[in-house]
Design a protein around this motif. Structure first.
Motif, PDB file in Angstrom:
ATOM      1  N   PRO A 240       0.807  -1.228   0.000  1.00 26.89           N
ATOM      2  CA  PRO A 240       0.000   0.000   0.000  1.00 26.89           C
ATOM      3  C   PRO A 240       0.839   1.276   0.000  1.00 26.89           C
ATOM      4  CG  PRO A 240      -0.163  -1.140   2.104  1.00 26.89           C
ATOM      5  CD  PRO A 240       0.492  -2.078   1.158  1.00 26.89           C
ATOM      6  N   LEU A 241       1.990   1.262   0.662  1.00 26.85           N
ATOM      7  CA  LEU A 241       2.830   2.457   0.635  1.00 26.85           C
ATOM      8  C   LEU A 241       3.386   2.707  -0.760  1.00 26.85           C
ATOM      9  CD1 LEU A 241       4.825   2.245   4.005  1.00 26.85           C
ATOM     10  CD2 LEU A 241       2.877   3.689   3.437  1.00 26.85           C
ATOM     11  N   GLY A 242       3.748   1.598  -1.442  1.00 27.19           N
ATOM     12  CA  GLY A 242       4.203   1.772  -2.825  1.00 27.19           C
ATOM     13  C   GLY A 242       3.108   2.347  -3.704  1.00 27.19           C
ATOM     14  N   ALA A 243       1.863   1.883  -3.470  1.00 27.13           N
ATOM     15  CA  ALA A 243       0.745   2.424  -4.243  1.00 27.13           C
ATOM     16  C   ALA A 243       0.515   3.888  -3.920  1.00 27.13           C
ATOM     17  CB  ALA A 243      -0.523   1.609  -3.945  1.00 27.13           C
TER      18      ALA A 243
ATOM     19  N   ASN B  65       0.552   6.748  -6.740  1.00 25.24           N
ATOM     20  CA  ASN B  65      -0.633   7.585  -6.975  1.00 25.24           C
ATOM     21  C   ASN B  65      -0.315   9.053  -6.744  1.00 25.24           C
ATOM     22  OD1 ASN B  65      -2.470   5.529  -7.689  1.00 25.24           O
ATOM     23  ND2 ASN B  65      -2.760   5.000  -5.518  1.00 25.24           N
ATOM     24  N   ALA B  66       0.538   9.330  -5.742  1.00 23.92           N
ATOM     25  CA  ALA B  66       0.915  10.725  -5.508  1.00 23.92           C
ATOM     26  C   ALA B  66       1.704  11.266  -6.693  1.00 23.92           C
ATOM     27  CB  ALA B  66       1.728  10.828  -4.223  1.00 23.92           C
ATOM     28  N   GLN B  67       2.618  10.440  -7.231  1.00 30.28           N
ATOM     29  CA  GLN B  67       3.376  10.880  -8.406  1.00 30.28           C
ATOM     30  C   GLN B  67       2.446  11.117  -9.592  1.00 30.28           C
ATOM     31  OE1 GLN B  67       6.167   7.671  -8.771  1.00 30.28           O
ATOM     32  NE2 GLN B  67       7.676   8.639  -7.378  1.00 30.28           N
ATOM     33  N   THR B  68       1.461  10.225  -9.746  1.00 32.04           N
ATOM     34  CA  THR B  68       0.494  10.402 -10.847  1.00 32.04           C
ATOM     35  C   THR B  68      -0.284  11.699 -10.680  1.00 32.04           C
ATOM     36  OG1 THR B  68       0.289   7.999 -11.017  1.00 32.04           O
ATOM     37  CG2 THR B  68      -1.461   9.330 -12.014  1.00 32.04           C
ATOM     38  N   CYS B  69      -0.691  11.955  -9.421  1.00 31.47           N
ATOM     39  CA  CYS B  69      -1.442  13.192  -9.149  1.00 31.47           C
ATOM     40  C   CYS B  69      -0.605  14.419  -9.520  1.00 31.47           C
ATOM     41  CB  CYS B  69      -1.842  13.221  -7.678  1.00 31.47           C
ATOM     42  SG  CYS B  69      -2.761  14.709  -7.170  1.00 31.47           S
TER      43      CYS B  69
ATOM     44  N   GLY C 264       0.670  18.904 -13.153  1.00 27.80           N
ATOM     45  CA  GLY C 264       1.747  19.602 -13.852  1.00 27.80           C
ATOM     46  C   GLY C 264       1.460  19.852 -15.320  1.00 27.80           C
ATOM     47  N   LYS C 265       0.372  19.284 -15.846  1.00 29.67           N
ATOM     48  CA  LYS C 265       0.045  19.509 -17.249  1.00 29.67           C
ATOM     49  C   LYS C 265      -0.455  20.940 -17.454  1.00 29.67           C
ATOM     50  CE  LYS C 265      -0.931  14.917 -19.047  1.00 29.67           C
ATOM     51  NZ  LYS C 265      -1.906  14.102 -19.803  1.00 29.67           N
ATOM     52  N   ASP C 266      -0.430  21.366 -18.678  1.00 28.53           N
ATOM     53  CA  ASP C 266      -0.889  22.705 -19.031  1.00 28.53           C
ATOM     54  C   ASP C 266      -1.960  22.594 -20.113  1.00 28.53           C
ATOM     55  OD1 ASP C 266      -1.179  25.422 -19.150  1.00 28.53           O
ATOM     56  OD2 ASP C 266       0.621  25.744 -20.402  1.00 28.53           O
ATOM     57  N   PRO C 267      -3.212  22.719 -19.814  1.00 26.50           N
ATOM     58  CA  PRO C 267      -3.732  23.051 -18.490  1.00 26.50           C
ATOM     59  C   PRO C 267      -3.781  21.805 -17.608  1.00 26.50           C
ATOM     60  CG  PRO C 267      -5.548  22.799 -20.004  1.00 26.50           C
ATOM     61  CD  PRO C 267      -4.301  22.621 -20.824  1.00 26.50           C
ATOM     62  N   PRO C 268      -3.824  21.933 -16.265  1.00 25.77           N
ATOM     63  CA  PRO C 268      -3.868  20.774 -15.353  1.00 25.77           C
ATOM     64  C   PRO C 268      -5.150  19.970 -15.539  1.00 25.77           C
ATOM     65  CG  PRO C 268      -3.279  22.783 -14.173  1.00 25.77           C
ATOM     66  CD  PRO C 268      -3.748  23.222 -15.547  1.00 25.77           C
ATOM     67  N   ASP C 269      -5.034  18.642 -15.455  1.00 27.71           N
ATOM     68  CA  ASP C 269      -6.208  17.760 -15.516  1.00 27.71           C
ATOM     69  C   ASP C 269      -6.636  17.488 -14.072  1.00 27.71           C
ATOM     70  OD1 ASP C 269      -8.128  15.831 -15.864  1.00 27.71           O
ATOM     71  OD2 ASP C 269      -7.005  14.714 -17.388  1.00 27.71           O
ATOM     72  N   VAL C 270      -7.509  18.358 -13.607  1.00 31.04           N
ATOM     73  CA  VAL C 270      -7.896  18.311 -12.193  1.00 31.04           C
ATOM     74  C   VAL C 270      -8.654  17.048 -11.853  1.00 31.04           C
ATOM     75  CG1 VAL C 270      -9.185  19.502 -10.373  1.00 31.04           C
ATOM     76  CG2 VAL C 270      -7.905  20.826 -12.076  1.00 31.04           C
ATOM     77  N   GLU C 271      -9.544  16.632 -12.754  1.00 30.43           N
ATOM     78  CA  GLU C 271     -10.340  15.430 -12.449  1.00 30.43           C
ATOM     79  C   GLU C 271      -9.448  14.204 -12.295  1.00 30.43           C
ATOM     80  OE1 GLU C 271     -13.354  14.907 -15.317  1.00 30.43           O
ATOM     81  OE2 GLU C 271     -14.406  16.800 -14.854  1.00 30.43           O
ATOM     82  N   ALA C 272      -8.467  14.036 -13.228  1.00 27.02           N
ATOM     83  CA  ALA C 272      -7.557  12.897 -13.112  1.00 27.02           C
ATOM     84  C   ALA C 272      -6.701  13.003 -11.847  1.00 27.02           C
ATOM     85  CB  ALA C 272      -6.661  12.818 -14.342  1.00 27.02           C
ATOM     86  N   ALA C 273      -6.306  14.223 -11.495  1.00 30.25           N
ATOM     87  CA  ALA C 273      -5.514  14.406 -10.275  1.00 30.25           C
ATOM     88  C   ALA C 273      -6.329  14.061  -9.038  1.00 30.25           C
ATOM     89  CB  ALA C 273      -5.006  15.845 -10.199  1.00 30.25           C
ATOM     90  N   VAL C 274      -7.634  14.443  -9.064  1.00 30.71           N
ATOM     91  CA  VAL C 274      -8.509  14.114  -7.920  1.00 30.71           C
ATOM     92  C   VAL C 274      -8.630  12.608  -7.755  1.00 30.71           C
ATOM     93  CG1 VAL C 274     -10.881  14.224  -7.080  1.00 30.71           C
ATOM     94  CG2 VAL C 274      -9.770  16.288  -7.948  1.00 30.71           C
TER      95      VAL C 274
ATOM     96  N   ARG D   6      -7.189   7.722  -4.744  1.00 31.95           N
ATOM     97  CA  ARG D   6      -6.524   6.420  -4.611  1.00 31.95           C
ATOM     98  C   ARG D   6      -5.407   6.485  -3.562  1.00 31.95           C
ATOM     99  NH1 ARG D   6      -6.966   6.551 -10.321  1.00 31.95           N
ATOM    100  NH2 ARG D   6      -4.753   7.111 -10.504  1.00 31.95           N
ATOM    101  N   THR D   7      -4.743   7.637  -3.490  1.00 32.90           N
ATOM    102  CA  THR D   7      -3.707   7.805  -2.469  1.00 32.90           C
ATOM    103  C   THR D   7      -4.307   7.710  -1.073  1.00 32.90           C
ATOM    104  OG1 THR D   7      -2.435   9.225  -3.960  1.00 32.90           O
ATOM    105  CG2 THR D   7      -1.920   9.362  -1.603  1.00 32.90           C
ATOM    106  N   VAL D   8      -5.435   8.381  -0.858  1.00 31.88           N
ATOM    107  CA  VAL D   8      -6.111   8.320   0.441  1.00 31.88           C
ATOM    108  C   VAL D   8      -6.537   6.888   0.764  1.00 31.88           C
ATOM    109  CG1 VAL D   8      -8.135   9.093   1.732  1.00 31.88           C
ATOM    110  CG2 VAL D   8      -6.847  10.724   0.342  1.00 31.88           C
TER     111      VAL D   8
END
Length: 540
Positions: free
Chosen positions: A323-326, A330-334, A339-349, A354-356
């Motif tokens: 779970p810590l690896g996940a 997930n945090a890196q994915t978020c 970091g995209k321009d424009p940011p993909d907020v829904e995918a980050a959420v 998943r991180t939570v």
């Protein structure tokens, strides 16, 4: 035949010994008796003395009794009686009057009574001599045993101490042992009054003495100060116990402290406390060995606790690693979506959710392990394994994506629930499925399929639910089959070897079993079975 028996058969008294007359004096006694008998016969036969002269034959028998045996005394009695009768007929013939007959009768009666008394006295003397001989032999045997036995034996005089304790009891002291502990001076005084009268060689050897005579005297110098054995012995004497058994500490002549087992037999009569036998057995080496064993056991227990802590730490590390690896992934994915321009907020959420989720799962694992450590109650509940598998597969989304593998489920339409801890069973499923994915690392991408099956009871008399997880890897080598579930055994590079051990332990906790085998068509199959929760199934 012995000398004494031969002498008795010959009609004379036994040879010299305790209470006996020397052979030289026997001859004088017999000669004196012979002369006296002759004199009595002459006076009784040839003089006009009218008294019962024949009664004097009693003196002949008294003088000769010490020189004759029982048989000889009887023969002497017959001889004296015969002389008395012969003298009567020679003196009076057929004209004897009544007084002469009475005198003869009195003489014969005196001879007879004297003979009976002398025979009884002789029998008493022989009995006394036999008793003394037996006593002397018994004393000799006792001394021989006392000296030669390899157990340390003491003869001690407790008479003074017994008198002291009797006076102490008269003063109202009932708990002598407690009194001796509270008054060390009294205990030391008692030790000075217990005197050793005799010891054997084993005692001298035990106390490191050059000779047994060095042990004689007060026992105070051999007693260790403060040893509880002395108060206990004093209490046994004061209470009139017949024996005492216990441990004691002794101080040897070379200064070494000895541990001995004591056994003391106290006599019944007060006047026999001057010779109390004390037996001792040296158990110093055994005590030291026990102390060494106790120290080794304590060290082993400490090592066991350290190993348990190590295994628990390894278990926690293994359980929360996934779970810590996940969480990290997930945090890196978020971060990438933000970091995209424009940011993909829904995918980050979604990545943050998943991180939570994985963070909470790690917290649940730690909480469950802590509960097991403090013997907390398990959070058992009725679980539908089909639903649990459906919930678990999304948790392996990252692993499945990294290994380019798919999961195929084969779930029976009707399966009774099982009773267990949801988090624990989910961890078992994750571990087994993750192992299956790792086993297919060298399998072609098209064949990386993980099959998860759930089946209900095979028969009414075996109500259990079976879950099997099959991979398409290389299978389980025969030489590794026996060690597969051993803690810290692993074939993975960098692996800890705790996953399968934890899985089996968890399944067995709930009354189930976990097995592994190689499938006929290739790959490995891990299968566990758990008892069905019949109460929940019937209620539904």
């Amino acid at each position: 035949m012995s000398r004494n028996a031969a002498e008795m058969t010959a009609g004379i008294a036994p040879g010299p010994g305790p209470g006996r007359i020397a052979p030289g004096r026997h001859r004088w006694h017999r000669l004196l008796a012979l002369l006296l008998g002759a004199a009595v016969f002459v006076v009784d036969t040839y003089t006009d003395v009218t008294g019962a002269i024949a009664v004097l034959y009693v003196l002949v028998m008294l003088i000769a009794s010490a020189a004759f045996s029982r048989r000889g005394l009887i023969l002497l009695t017959l001889a004296c009686a015969g002389l008395a009768v012969l003298s009567f007929f020679l003196s009076h013939g057929d004209g004897a009057d009544v007084s002469a007959v009475v005198r003869c009768g009195i003489a014969l009666a005196a001879i007879g009574i004297t003979t009976v008394l002398l025979l009884r006295d002789q029998a008493s003397k022989q009995s006394l001599v036999a008793a003394n001989t037996a006593l002397a032999r018994s004393e000799t045997r006792y001394r021989s045993i006392f000296e030669q036995v390899r157990v340390a034996l003491w003869e001690q005089d407790f008479s003074e101490v017994r008198a002291m304790l009797a006076r102490l009891r008269q003063q109202g002291v009932r708990d002598v042992a407690a009194y001796a502990r509270e008054h060390p001076a009294f205990a030391r005084d008692c030790a000075r009054r217990i005197r050793t009268m005799h010891v054997n060689d084993a005692t001298a050897e035990l106390l490191r003495l050059s000779s047994p005579s060095e042990a004689l005297g007060p026992i105070e110098r051999f007693l260790l100060a403060g040893d509880p054995a002395l108060p206990a012995v004093l209490a046994a004497v004061a209470e009139g116990s017949s024996r005492f058994e216990g441990r004691a500490k002794l101080l040897a002549a070379d200064g070494q402290v000895l541990t001995v087992l004591l056994r003391i037999s106290f006599p019944d009569e007060a006047d026999e406390f001057g010779r109390v036998v004390v037996g001792m057995m040296d158990v110093t080496e055994r005590e030291q060995l026990q102390q060494t064993q106790l120290a080794a056991q304590a060290e082993l227990a400490r090592a066991s606790r350290a190993a348990t802590v190590g295994a628990l730490s390894a278990s926690i590390a293994h359980e929360i690693n996934q779970p810590l690896g996940a969480v990290v992934m997930n945090a890196q994915t978020c971060l990438r979506w933000l970091g995209k321009d424009p940011p993909d907020v829904e995918a980050a959420v979604r990545a943050a959710e998943r991180t939570v989720r994985d963070g909470r799962r790690a917290a649940e694992i730690v909480q469950r392990t802590r509960g097991q450590l403090v013997r907390d109650q398990r959070n058992d509940e009725a679980i539908d394994l089909r639903a649990l598998i459906e919930e678990t597969i999304p948790l392996l989304e990252t692993e499945l994506s990294a290994h380019a593998a798919t999961v195929v489920t084969r779930l029976a339409p009707s399966v009774p629930p099982v009773r267990a801890d949801r988090v624990a069973l989910q961890q078992v499923l994750i571990n087994l499925m993750t192992n299956g994915l790792h086993a297919m690392a060298e399998t072609g991408a098209a064949g990386r399929e993980l099959t998860v099956s759930v089946d209900g009871p095979a028969a009414p008399d075996a109500p259990e639910v079976r879950v099997s997880i099959r991979d398409r890897g290389t299978g389980i080598p025969d030489e590794l089959q026996a060690r597969l579930f051993e803690p810290f055994f692993t074939t993975k590079r960098g692996g800890m070897g705790m996953g399968l051990a934890i899985c089996r332990s968890t399944i067995e906790t709930y009354g189930g079993r976990l097995t592994a085998r190689t499938h006929e068509q290739g790959g490995a199959v891990f299968e566990f079975a758990l008892p069905a929760d019949q109460d929940t199934a019937q209620a539904s």
